[in-house]
Write a protein that holds these residues in place. Structure first.
Motif, PDB file in Angstrom:
ATOM      1  N   SER A  24       8.998   3.656  -2.032  1.00 11.70           N
ATOM      2  CA  SER A  24       8.626   3.663  -0.621  1.00 11.70           C
ATOM      3  C   SER A  24       7.230   3.057  -0.530  1.00 11.70           C
ATOM      4  N   THR A  25       7.062   2.111   0.349  1.00 17.40           N
ATOM      5  CA  THR A  25       5.758   1.440   0.429  1.00 17.40           C
ATOM      6  C   THR A  25       5.521   0.815   1.801  1.00 17.40           C
ATOM      7  N   THR A  26       4.280   0.439   2.048  1.00 15.73           N
ATOM      8  CA  THR A  26       3.934  -0.266   3.279  1.00 15.73           C
ATOM      9  C   THR A  26       3.500  -1.677   2.914  1.00 15.73           C
TER      10      THR A  26
ATOM     11  N   ARG B 154       5.618  11.222  13.008  1.00 20.77           N
ATOM     12  CA  ARG B 154       4.936  10.006  12.527  1.00 20.77           C
ATOM     13  C   ARG B 154       3.454  10.023  12.891  1.00 20.77           C
TER      14      ARG B 154
ATOM     15  N   HIS C 157       0.848  -1.194   0.000  1.00 13.09           N
ATOM     16  CA  HIS C 157       0.000   0.000   0.000  1.00 13.09           C
ATOM     17  C   HIS C 157       0.882   1.243   0.000  1.00 13.09           C
ATOM     18  N   ASP C 158       0.251   2.383  -0.297  1.00 12.44           N
ATOM     19  CA  ASP C 158       0.948   3.679  -0.253  1.00 12.44           C
ATOM     20  C   ASP C 158       2.281   3.631  -1.007  1.00 12.44           C
TER      21      ASP C 158
ATOM     22  N   PHE D 199      10.981   2.497  12.588  1.00 13.42           N
ATOM     23  CA  PHE D 199      10.831   3.838  13.170  1.00 13.42           C
ATOM     24  C   PHE D 199      10.469   3.775  14.653  1.00 13.42           C
TER      25      PHE D 199
ATOM     26  N   LEU E 107      -0.420   6.358  13.746  1.00 11.61           N
ATOM     27  CA  LEU E 107       0.955   6.584  13.274  1.00 11.61           C
ATOM     28  C   LEU E 107       1.060   6.106  11.840  1.00 11.61           C
ATOM     29  N   ARG E 108       1.807   6.836  11.048  1.00 11.14           N
ATOM     30  CA  ARG E 108       1.906   6.460   9.641  1.00 11.14           C
ATOM     31  C   ARG E 108       3.082   5.540   9.379  1.00 11.14           C
ATOM     32  N   TYR E 109       2.921   4.725   8.375  1.00 10.25           N
ATOM     33  CA  TYR E 109       4.050   3.986   7.805  1.00 10.25           C
ATOM     34  C   TYR E 109       4.481   4.816   6.592  1.00 10.25           C
ATOM     35  N   ALA E 110       4.399   4.229   5.371  1.00 11.36           N
ATOM     36  CA  ALA E 110       4.813   4.983   4.181  1.00 11.36           C
ATOM     37  C   ALA E 110       3.747   5.981   3.739  1.00 11.36           C
ATOM     38  N   GLY E 111       2.544   5.816   4.204  1.00  8.74           N
ATOM     39  CA  GLY E 111       1.456   6.713   3.815  1.00  8.74           C
ATOM     40  C   GLY E 111       0.319   6.629   4.811  1.00  8.74           C
ATOM     41  N   ARG E 112      -0.895   6.896   4.337  1.00 12.20           N
ATOM     42  CA  ARG E 112      -2.026   6.918   5.265  1.00 12.20           C
ATOM     43  C   ARG E 112      -3.020   5.780   5.048  1.00 12.20           C
ATOM     44  N   LYS E 113      -2.710   4.877   4.115  1.00 14.01           N
ATOM     45  CA  LYS E 113      -3.640   3.762   3.868  1.00 14.01           C
ATOM     46  C   LYS E 113      -3.574   2.733   4.993  1.00 14.01           C
ATOM     47  N   VAL E 114      -2.363   2.492   5.473  1.00 15.52           N
ATOM     48  CA  VAL E 114      -2.173   1.551   6.582  1.00 15.52           C
ATOM     49  C   VAL E 114      -1.533   2.339   7.714  1.00 15.52           C
TER      50      VAL E 114
ATOM     51  N   GLU F 149       7.127  -0.778   6.975  1.00 14.23           N
ATOM     52  CA  GLU F 149       7.465   0.209   5.938  1.00 14.23           C
ATOM     53  C   GLU F 149       8.745  -0.248   5.246  1.00 14.23           C
TER      54      GLU F 149
ATOM     55  N   ARG G 188       1.638  -4.944   4.002  1.00 12.19           N
ATOM     56  CA  ARG G 188       0.682  -5.402   5.009  1.00 12.19           C
ATOM     57  C   ARG G 188       0.562  -6.918   4.942  1.00 12.19           C
TER      58      ARG G 188
ATOM     59  N   LEU H  68      -0.882   2.693  12.193  1.00 14.98           N
ATOM     60  CA  LEU H  68      -0.720   1.950  13.437  1.00 14.98           C
ATOM     61  C   LEU H  68      -1.456   2.719  14.525  1.00 14.98           C
TER      62      LEU H  68
END
Lengths: 162, 165
Positions: A118-120, B158, A104-105, A159, B77-84, A137, A122, B86
């Motif tokens: 850069s990605t997440t 974050r 995602h992202d 992080f 809290l964000r990872y690489a964006g706002r879709k997923v 991430e 899941r 924490l």
């Protein structure tokens, strides 16, 4: 006359839209590779061994030789060969039954023949200990080799520090 | 004022004013639910019992526009964006010290009550100081082995926002 002009305009627009969606640009190729990577890493409930071997081999083919993998929490930071990538994936598949990988992202920045992604990631599925969901991430690098985009490094962005 | 007939309510005439209203409403929804009040589908048990697996909440992005994150706040809290994202609870701020002794939280050396924690634990974590520009976050569900639970200090940038409800 107006009708003819409108038809031409609509046709031009359609051509532009079709070209945009059908012609694979570099970013599209990278995104498609990520999607394939997620599919190959995912494990259905009862995956036949042959299918798992095939997916592991296809995953390795998406990676450059060598491919750097760095995951601080696992104390892993080294170049892996395609064989090692396949073996790691097979081992992971054994531990994570019925696990779905999705990215995602995704943001892709291309500079010449190199790309920074850069990605997440899941994860959703089951382990021997029960159901789980998790996310990580990733900073991924890709290089264009013989017209193909191959992943050259994977880095888990940690992080959170205890 | 006469009530609107049902037929007219469900099948309105497509006037310019009506279409404009639909357009404005769509744009407003898009802006609000994409940038201000992001819908969250909670997956995982790390914030139980406060937020249960598969429950629903909103991320309120303006929560920290005029205030700073505080202890006990639940944040996204964000990872690489706002879709997923924490979901965690802030237990200590920059400069604080934090420790766990037999599952009990100690902030700045003081035993800190946590009414939101229902499941007891035997977590032991030696004292550490939170770096400047960081906050310490933990999930409410301590009914897991400490090594499996994701918690620790994170940079304030974050934080995406607070959580409603």
């Amino acid at each position: 006359m107006i009708n003819r002009k409108s038809i031409i305009a609509v046709l031009l627009l359609l051509t532009a839209v079709i070209t945009f969606f059908l012609l694979p640009g570099d970013e599209k190729k990278i995104r498609s590779n990520l999607s394939s990577l997620a599919d190959y890493c995912s494990t259905p409930q009862q995956e036949p061994m042959l299918e798992a071997l095939k997916k592991a081999s296809l995953t390795a083919k998406l990676c450059a030789i060598p491919c750097r993998v760095s995951i601080d929490s696992l104390d892993l930071d080294r170049d892996l060969s395609q064989k090692e990538i396949s073996n790691h994936l097979l081992m992971m598949k054994k531990q994570m039954v019925a696990t779905r990988f999705t990215f995602h992202d995704i943001t892709v920045q291309i500079t010449g023949r190199q790309a920074a992604i850069s990605t997440t990631l899941r994860l959703k599925g089951n382990t021997m200990n029960g159901r789980f969901t998790d996310a990580y991430e990733f900073d991924i690098r890709a290089v264009k080799t013989d017209g193909k985009w191959l992943f050259s490094s994977f880095h888990v962005v940690e992080f959170m520090e205890r | 004022m006469r009530p609107l007939p049902l037929r007219k309510f469900f099948l309105p005439s497509l006037t310019r004013a009506f279409l404009l209203r639909v357009l404005l409403l769509s744009i407003s929804c898009l802006l609000i639910f994409n940038y201000l009040l992001i819908p969250l589908r909670i997956q995982g048990q790390s914030m139980e019992p406060t937020y249960r697996d598969n429950s629903f909440a909103f991320c309120w992005r303006l929560q920290y526009l005029f205030s700073k994150p505080a202890r006990s706040d639940v944040v996204t809290l964000r990872y690489a964006g706002r879709k997923v994202m924490l979901l965690k609870r802030i237990i200590a701020l920059a400069g604080d010290t934090v420790a766990f002794r037999k599952g009990i939280l100690f902030v700045n050396g003081q035993r800190t009550p946590e009414p939101y924690v229902r499941y007891t634990s035997n977590w032991d974590l030696s004292e550490r100081t939170i770096k400047p520009g960081h906050v310490y976050v933990v999930g409410d569900n301590r009914n897991t082995i400490m090594s499996r639970h994701r918690f620790g200090q994170i940079p304030v940038n974050r934080i995406i926002g607070g959580v409603i409800p």
